[in-house]
Motif scaffolding. Sequence first.
Motif, short mmCIF file in Angstrom:
data_model
loop_
_atom_site.label_atom_id
_atom_site.label_comp_id
_atom_site.label_asym_id
_atom_site.label_seq_id
_atom_site.Cartn_x
_atom_site.Cartn_y
_atom_site.Cartn_z
N GLY A 77 -7.71 -5.98 0.58
CA GLY A 77 -7.02 -6.12 1.75
C GLY A 77 -5.53 -6.45 1.61
O GLY A 77 -4.56 -6.81 2.21
N VAL A 78 -5.06 -5.82 0.19
CA VAL A 78 -3.77 -5.76 -0.20
C VAL A 78 -3.15 -4.63 0.80
O VAL A 78 -3.67 -3.65 0.77
N LEU A 79 -1.86 -4.84 1.16
CA LEU A 79 -1.16 -4.18 2.02
C LEU A 79 -0.23 -3.35 1.11
O LEU A 79 0.70 -3.97 0.37
N PHE A 80 -0.12 -1.95 1.50
CA PHE A 80 0.82 -1.01 0.73
C PHE A 80 1.49 -0.51 1.83
O PHE A 80 1.16 -0.07 2.94
N VAL A 81 3.27 -0.40 1.50
CA VAL A 81 4.19 -0.05 2.78
C VAL A 81 4.82 1.01 1.90
O VAL A 81 5.44 0.78 0.57
N GLY A 82 5.04 2.25 2.62
CA GLY A 82 6.04 3.14 2.26
C GLY A 82 7.59 2.87 2.98
O GLY A 82 7.71 1.86 3.78
N THR A 83 8.28 3.75 2.35
CA THR A 83 9.79 3.61 2.83
C THR A 83 10.07 5.04 3.06
O THR A 83 9.64 6.03 2.32
N ARG A 84 11.47 5.38 3.51
CA ARG A 84 12.10 6.39 3.66
C ARG A 84 13.20 6.43 2.58
O ARG A 84 13.91 7.38 2.40
N LYS A 85 13.05 5.79 1.50
CA LYS A 85 13.74 5.56 0.24
C LYS A 85 13.25 6.05 -0.88
O LYS A 85 12.71 7.02 -0.83
N ASN A 86 12.87 5.10 -1.79
CA ASN A 86 12.44 5.58 -3.24
C ASN A 86 11.51 4.57 -3.68
O ASN A 86 11.30 4.34 -4.85
#
Length: 420
Positions: free
Chosen positions: A92-101
């Motif tokens: 249940g670990v959450l991974f979060v993307g971004t529009r940066k780096n």
Amino acid sequence: MRRTLLAAVSAVVLASPVLAQAPTQSPTGNLERLSSFKATGTEEPKPIPQEGRRADALRRNLQKIKLPQGFKIDLYAVVPDARHMAVGPNAGVLFVGTRKNNVYAVTDRDKDRVADEVKVFAPSIAFKIPNGVCFSRDGVLYVAEQNRVLQFPAAEFFYEGPDVAAFEAVKQGELIPASEESYNHTARVCRVGPDNKLYIALGQPFNVPAKEKLELYGKTGIGGIVRMEQDGTKREVFATGIRNSVGIEFNPGDKSLWFTDNQVDGMGDDIPPGELNRATQLGQNFGFPWYGGGTTRTTEYKDDQVPTGVVNPQVEMEAHAADLGLMIYTGNQFPQPYRGGIFSAQHGSWNRTKPVGARIMFTPLKPDGTADKAQVFAEGWLTENGEYIGRPVDVAQLPDGSLLVSDDAAGAIYRISYGQ
């Protein structure tokens, strides 16, 4: 004990049939070392503070959010630039993307439904617009960048340290032709489908593309959705006629693929509508650029014949609300009317005289799998004077059936629960 665990996980990873086909070469030295299970010497990143003035301000803003009776919203995590989310199937670990780096790993260790730790994931890797994150059913994390796809087996177990097992599913410069790289519409999203293939939406870079671009875009899947094996092989164009989809999701019931689409700017405040679409088979065309949204013809293509068999949207959303991430609710925490329906995020308009959006929509599905009328579920991030106090991007479901909402403007993730 830790060495024993890592050695065991490494053995499983090396035996994986997907990884047996994964490339081990990389244009960056760190990625090459990680794919060979070698340390890079990268320091452990400092966690993002989860309390203090910023968190307090976010909680105050959440008091302005309106929800149906029985629901409540709380701050789940402070995550800078939070975009698309993927909940790990194992821990249940959450991974979060971004529009940066950066990509972030968010951990709720005591399972009190508030994040205990938020830190940069895979800090030794130079990401470029790692917006799209998604999991395979066996726990492989995929990160879809502007022009590359990375693969992280056992990400929920390797994420604790700065070095992680990492491979290229699609090498840099091979997701789209390098000549078509742009600063516009580069936020990719991905999903692993019921056929166990990897699906990626490829927004085209223009408001409306020139006609000489259409053949190339049709062949490569730009302005469409492509699919491939999880190792990046056997790529094919799954759907075309899509301007810029930043949200795709499979219905586990009938295996259809649902996706949002952002439509043409500059045609007026009230046209064309945003779209919620349903793809039921390979090769369908959803009408862009002949249509700017819904059945509204674009100026540039108004005299051109529309291809036969174009699929109209299931739902026409309010114009320029910027429909992004979506999910189909499979939990049992929410009341029955919400089960099996679609939650979607509207980022909010940028070029409308009076802004709209910045809210979460809910669209129930009919027994035949088609969409019913969309309705507002959560709103209040756009104030009456037109100020954004947040801009929702994506929605995801925690194992307990509660709903997560990411907000890249506020740099936060919220949790919506029912009856708790």
